[in-house]
Scaffold this motif. Structure first.
Motif, short mmCIF file in Angstrom:
data_model
loop_
_atom_site.label_atom_id
_atom_site.label_comp_id
_atom_site.label_asym_id
_atom_site.label_seq_id
_atom_site.Cartn_x
_atom_site.Cartn_y
_atom_site.Cartn_z
N ASP A 153 0.84 -1.21 0.00
CA ASP A 153 0.00 0.00 0.00
C ASP A 153 0.87 1.25 0.00
O ASP A 153 0.56 2.24 -0.68
CB ASP A 153 -0.92 0.01 1.22
N ASP A 154 1.95 1.23 0.77
CA ASP A 154 2.85 2.38 0.81
C ASP A 154 3.55 2.58 -0.54
O ASP A 154 3.68 3.71 -1.02
CB ASP A 154 3.90 2.20 1.91
N TRP A 181 2.45 1.65 -3.47
CA TRP A 181 1.42 2.10 -4.40
C TRP A 181 1.14 3.59 -4.21
O TRP A 181 1.04 4.35 -5.19
CB TRP A 181 0.15 1.27 -4.18
N GLU A 182 1.03 4.02 -2.97
CA GLU A 182 0.74 5.42 -2.68
C GLU A 182 1.88 6.32 -3.14
O GLU A 182 1.63 7.42 -3.68
CB GLU A 182 0.51 5.59 -1.17
#
Length: 350
Positions: A296-297, A299-300
């Motif tokens: 998620d990190d 991707w962000e």
């Protein structure tokens, strides 16, 4: 299994001792051709959708290992074999130095963070160059991070960086000027544009003169005021740098002396990345590091404009297969969102 091993065994040992043992293990792995090739085939990013090109260099995946682990360019191939898309070695100084007194590396397990005040302990540029000259058995991208020798006064900093650059730039896939570690007295003063401009220009002259022109990036601190982040971004454009790495560790943690990395740095690192993207667009390659823990990190950070992402503390807590796992998860996410390449994601929401 790794979480259990960390909780029951590793966290009970001195953090720096575990660090040195891990580096030695990966250094041994780097010397075992069949083993490292087998691991690389099994764990390194193989999906063409994950490939990224930045400043003329091709990366098999966007997630790399930040500087600070392989301080002496001893084990880059071993690290690449377990799934990192690139390895940034260093920080390396022109002259070898022991660093700060021990203890100087501490885990903050409840925060999934690390505090370090290592002080650029390394054997120096010439020793690192001997290792970097060895023929690579794996197609690993190796960046070289250089810093100021502690005993060199601020007035002679540019010449000190140039000494390292002359030795190491011809051997690096990219070169990073580190002026943002909090553990060398006066180093962060060099982020002031009036001091940074002549330093970067001198190092860039060296990097540009290598046979294939070594890309040059600068690494900045998360503790810079917003207007200083803008000023460094403008300077990087002015001088024709290839990119900015944001960010190093923070001293704003209220704990013992040293730089804090890991989860507490996440928000500020992302904030600086977004500010840089708004300032420079796609004119520079942005490398995001600080508080990266999971897919998620990553991707962000890609959505916010990073072409490459780095981690180190996340690996400490995530285990040896951390990077391989994130790359596999990123590959699946790309397809789930209908993307054929990770490059389609970069900068879609700043």
């Amino acid at each position: 299994m790794y979480r259990m091993l960390f909780a029951l065994v590793l966290r009970r040992f001195d953090a720096e001792t575990v660090h040195h043992l891990t580096v030695r293990a990966f250094a041994v792995l780097s010397t075992l051709p069949l083993v490292k090739r087998w691991l690389y085939k099994a764990l390194a990013p193989q999906d063409p959708a994950l490939r990224v090109s930045a400043f003329g260099v091709h990366f098999p995946g966007p997630l790399g290992l930040a500087a600070g682990f392989d301080k002496d360019a001893a084990c880059a191939e071993g690290v690449a074999a377990v799934g990192f898309g690139h390895v940034e070695v260093g920080t390396i100084t022109a002259h070898g130095q022991p660093g700060n007194p021990r203890p100087r590396l501490f885990r903050e397990v409840s925060q999934r963070a690390v505090i370090n005040r290592m002080g650029f302990n390394n054997y120096g540029a010439a020793a690192a160059a001997r290792r970097l000259r060895r023929t690579r058995g794996l197609p690993v991208v190796v960046g070289v991070n250089i810093g100021k020798t502690k005993v060199v006064p601020e007035s002679e900093a540019a010449a000190d960086y140039v000494t390292s650059a002359k030795i190491l730039a011809p051997l690096a896939d990219y070169l990073v000027v580190n002026v943002s570690s909090p553990n060398t007295p006066g180093l962060r003063n060099l982020q002031a544009v009036e001091l940074l401009r002549p330093l970067l220009k001198s190092v860039k002259d060296v990097a540009d003169a290598t046979p294939r022109r070594t890309p040059l990036l600068v690494k900045i601190a998360p503790d810079l005021a917003d207007e200083d982040v803008d000023a460094v971004a403008d300077l990087a454009i002015e001088l024709g740098l290839d990119g900015i790495i944001a960010t190093n560790t923070t001293i704003r943690h209220g704990g013992q002396a040293g730089g804090l990395s890991g989860r507490p740095l996440k928000a500020r690192s992302l904030e600086v990345l977004r500010r840089l993207r708004a300032r420079v667009g796609d004119r520079l390659t942005l490398v995001s590091v600080g508080g990266v823990e999971d897919v998620d990190d990553v991707w962000e950070r890609l959505l916010a404009g990073a072409t490459l992402v780095q981690g180190y503390t996340g690996w400490v807590y995530g285990g040896p297969l951390w990077a391989s796992r994130i790359h596999r998860q990123l590959s699946r996410r790309l397809r789930r969102h209908g993307h054929k390449s990770v490059t389609e994601v970069i900068g879609k929401t700043a």
